[in-house]
Design a protein around this motif. Sequence first.
Motif, PDB file in Angstrom:
ATOM      1  N   SER A  84      -9.750  17.667   9.870  1.00 31.16           N
ATOM      2  CA  SER A  84      -8.485  18.366   9.584  1.00 31.16           C
ATOM      3  C   SER A  84      -7.297  17.449   9.852  1.00 31.16           C
ATOM      4  O   SER A  84      -6.326  17.829  10.509  1.00 31.16           O
ATOM      5  CB  SER A  84      -8.370  19.649  10.416  1.00 31.16           C
ATOM      6  OG  SER A  84      -9.418  20.536  10.103  1.00 31.16           O
ATOM      7  N   ALA A  85      -7.407  16.240   9.332  1.00 29.39           N
ATOM      8  CA  ALA A  85      -6.379  15.222   9.567  1.00 29.39           C
ATOM      9  C   ALA A  85      -5.887  14.685   8.225  1.00 29.39           C
ATOM     10  O   ALA A  85      -6.629  14.659   7.245  1.00 29.39           O
ATOM     11  CB  ALA A  85      -6.956  14.088  10.401  1.00 29.39           C
ATOM     12  N   PRO A  86      -4.642  14.233   8.179  1.00 27.94           N
ATOM     13  CA  PRO A  86      -4.162  13.590   6.952  1.00 27.94           C
ATOM     14  C   PRO A  86      -4.848  12.235   6.779  1.00 27.94           C
ATOM     15  O   PRO A  86      -5.274  11.614   7.753  1.00 27.94           O
ATOM     16  CB  PRO A  86      -2.659  13.420   7.199  1.00 27.94           C
ATOM     17  CG  PRO A  86      -2.515  13.427   8.678  1.00 27.94           C
ATOM     18  CD  PRO A  86      -3.618  14.282   9.213  1.00 27.94           C
ATOM     19  N   LEU A  87      -4.942  11.793   5.547  1.00 28.58           N
ATOM     20  CA  LEU A  87      -5.545  10.499   5.225  1.00 28.58           C
ATOM     21  C   LEU A  87      -4.438   9.507   4.926  1.00 28.58           C
ATOM     22  O   LEU A  87      -3.557   9.780   4.115  1.00 28.58           O
ATOM     23  CB  LEU A  87      -6.479  10.635   4.018  1.00 28.58           C
ATOM     24  CG  LEU A  87      -7.102   9.351   3.485  1.00 28.58           C
ATOM     25  CD1 LEU A  87      -8.020   8.709   4.534  1.00 28.58           C
ATOM     26  CD2 LEU A  87      -7.878   9.636   2.204  1.00 28.58           C
ATOM     27  N   VAL A  88      -4.482   8.361   5.573  1.00 32.12           N
ATOM     28  CA  VAL A  88      -3.536   7.289   5.297  1.00 32.12           C
ATOM     29  C   VAL A  88      -4.333   6.141   4.684  1.00 32.12           C
ATOM     30  O   VAL A  88      -5.210   5.567   5.332  1.00 32.12           O
ATOM     31  CB  VAL A  88      -2.796   6.820   6.576  1.00 32.12           C
ATOM     32  CG1 VAL A  88      -1.835   5.694   6.245  1.00 32.12           C
ATOM     33  CG2 VAL A  88      -2.073   7.983   7.233  1.00 32.12           C
ATOM     34  N   VAL A  89      -4.036   5.827   3.426  1.00 35.23           N
ATOM     35  CA  VAL A  89      -4.690   4.744   2.711  1.00 35.23           C
ATOM     36  C   VAL A  89      -3.822   3.502   2.904  1.00 35.23           C
ATOM     37  O   VAL A  89      -2.636   3.519   2.581  1.00 35.23           O
ATOM     38  CB  VAL A  89      -4.844   5.076   1.212  1.00 35.23           C
ATOM     39  CG1 VAL A  89      -5.472   3.910   0.466  1.00 35.23           C
ATOM     40  CG2 VAL A  89      -5.659   6.349   1.022  1.00 35.23           C
ATOM     41  N   ALA A  99      -4.709   7.967  -5.946  1.00 33.98           N
ATOM     42  CA  ALA A  99      -4.218   9.195  -6.580  1.00 33.98           C
ATOM     43  C   ALA A  99      -5.262   9.772  -7.529  1.00 33.98           C
ATOM     44  O   ALA A  99      -5.494  10.989  -7.553  1.00 33.98           O
ATOM     45  CB  ALA A  99      -2.916   8.916  -7.326  1.00 33.98           C
ATOM     46  N   THR A 100      -5.915   8.904  -8.292  1.00 33.77           N
ATOM     47  CA  THR A 100      -6.950   9.361  -9.223  1.00 33.77           C
ATOM     48  C   THR A 100      -8.134   9.957  -8.465  1.00 33.77           C
ATOM     49  O   THR A 100      -8.610  11.048  -8.792  1.00 33.77           O
ATOM     50  CB  THR A 100      -7.427   8.195 -10.116  1.00 33.77           C
ATOM     51  OG1 THR A 100      -6.308   7.710 -10.860  1.00 33.77           O
ATOM     52  CG2 THR A 100      -8.519   8.632 -11.060  1.00 33.77           C
ATOM     53  N   ALA A 101      -8.604   9.254  -7.440  1.00 28.80           N
ATOM     54  CA  ALA A 101      -9.776   9.699  -6.688  1.00 28.80           C
ATOM     55  C   ALA A 101      -9.506  10.968  -5.878  1.00 28.80           C
ATOM     56  O   ALA A 101     -10.404  11.788  -5.704  1.00 28.80           O
ATOM     57  CB  ALA A 101     -10.256   8.590  -5.761  1.00 28.80           C
ATOM     58  N   LEU A 102      -8.284  11.121  -5.385  1.00 30.70           N
ATOM     59  CA  LEU A 102      -7.974  12.251  -4.500  1.00 30.70           C
ATOM     60  C   LEU A 102      -7.333  13.437  -5.226  1.00 30.70           C
ATOM     61  O   LEU A 102      -7.053  14.458  -4.600  1.00 30.70           O
ATOM     62  CB  LEU A 102      -7.071  11.777  -3.356  1.00 30.70           C
ATOM     63  CG  LEU A 102      -7.700  10.726  -2.448  1.00 30.70           C
ATOM     64  CD1 LEU A 102      -6.661  10.154  -1.484  1.00 30.70           C
ATOM     65  CD2 LEU A 102      -8.887  11.298  -1.688  1.00 30.70           C
ATOM     66  N   THR A 132      -1.266   9.787   2.207  1.00 37.64           N
ATOM     67  CA  THR A 132      -0.182   8.868   1.887  1.00 37.64           C
ATOM     68  C   THR A 132      -0.775   7.468   1.763  1.00 37.64           C
ATOM     69  O   THR A 132      -1.882   7.210   2.234  1.00 37.64           O
ATOM     70  CB  THR A 132       0.910   8.831   2.976  1.00 37.64           C
ATOM     71  OG1 THR A 132       0.315   8.461   4.225  1.00 37.64           O
ATOM     72  CG2 THR A 132       1.618  10.165   3.124  1.00 37.64           C
ATOM     73  N   ALA A 133      -0.023   6.581   1.145  1.00 34.39           N
ATOM     74  CA  ALA A 133      -0.428   5.180   1.040  1.00 34.39           C
ATOM     75  C   ALA A 133       0.633   4.320   1.715  1.00 34.39           C
ATOM     76  O   ALA A 133       1.828   4.590   1.582  1.00 34.39           O
ATOM     77  CB  ALA A 133      -0.602   4.772  -0.424  1.00 34.39           C
TER      78      ALA A 133
END
Length: 157
Positions: free
Chosen positions: A23-28, A70-73, A81-82
């Motif tokens: 339950s955490a945001p993903l930072v790429v 963006a495409t994958a997610l 975010t990236a």
Amino acid sequence: MGMQPGQASHVLEEAARFAKLLSAPLVVVHVDVTRFVTYEDPDGYVHSAPIDLNIEAGAAEFDEVQAESATALQGSGLNWTARQLVGDPALAIKQLANKLDAQLIVVGTRKRGLGESIREFFTGSVAARLAHRQHRSVLVVPLEESVPDDQPEIWAE
């Protein structure tokens, strides 16, 4: 999660899966290794590298990472975010993880081949350096099929 342009999509999929589980945001994160003059390892050893005067190359790589993410997610419902960092990938990812108080760091293994083996010999494994130099768990996702135990990795195509 550390990401390079053209990286195997299942590395990002695993990072997204764990972000949902936690339950955490993903930072790429993309690290532009051409944008530094020198850096210092935590043990005090100072490195230097040439500056790539083509600054647009790093921006283009980051744009590619953002587009692939963006495409994958798309449609995942995941908050992501990236970010682009510069310098040594292990140190840059470690510092950002500290700043964000990340729960987990996800990276892919390196590509197989002689060139990557030589690069890793001189620069070291990002995953190994992360695992040894900070307190967070590091998930290392294989990029492709594993090398059979009876086949030396250096000869893999």
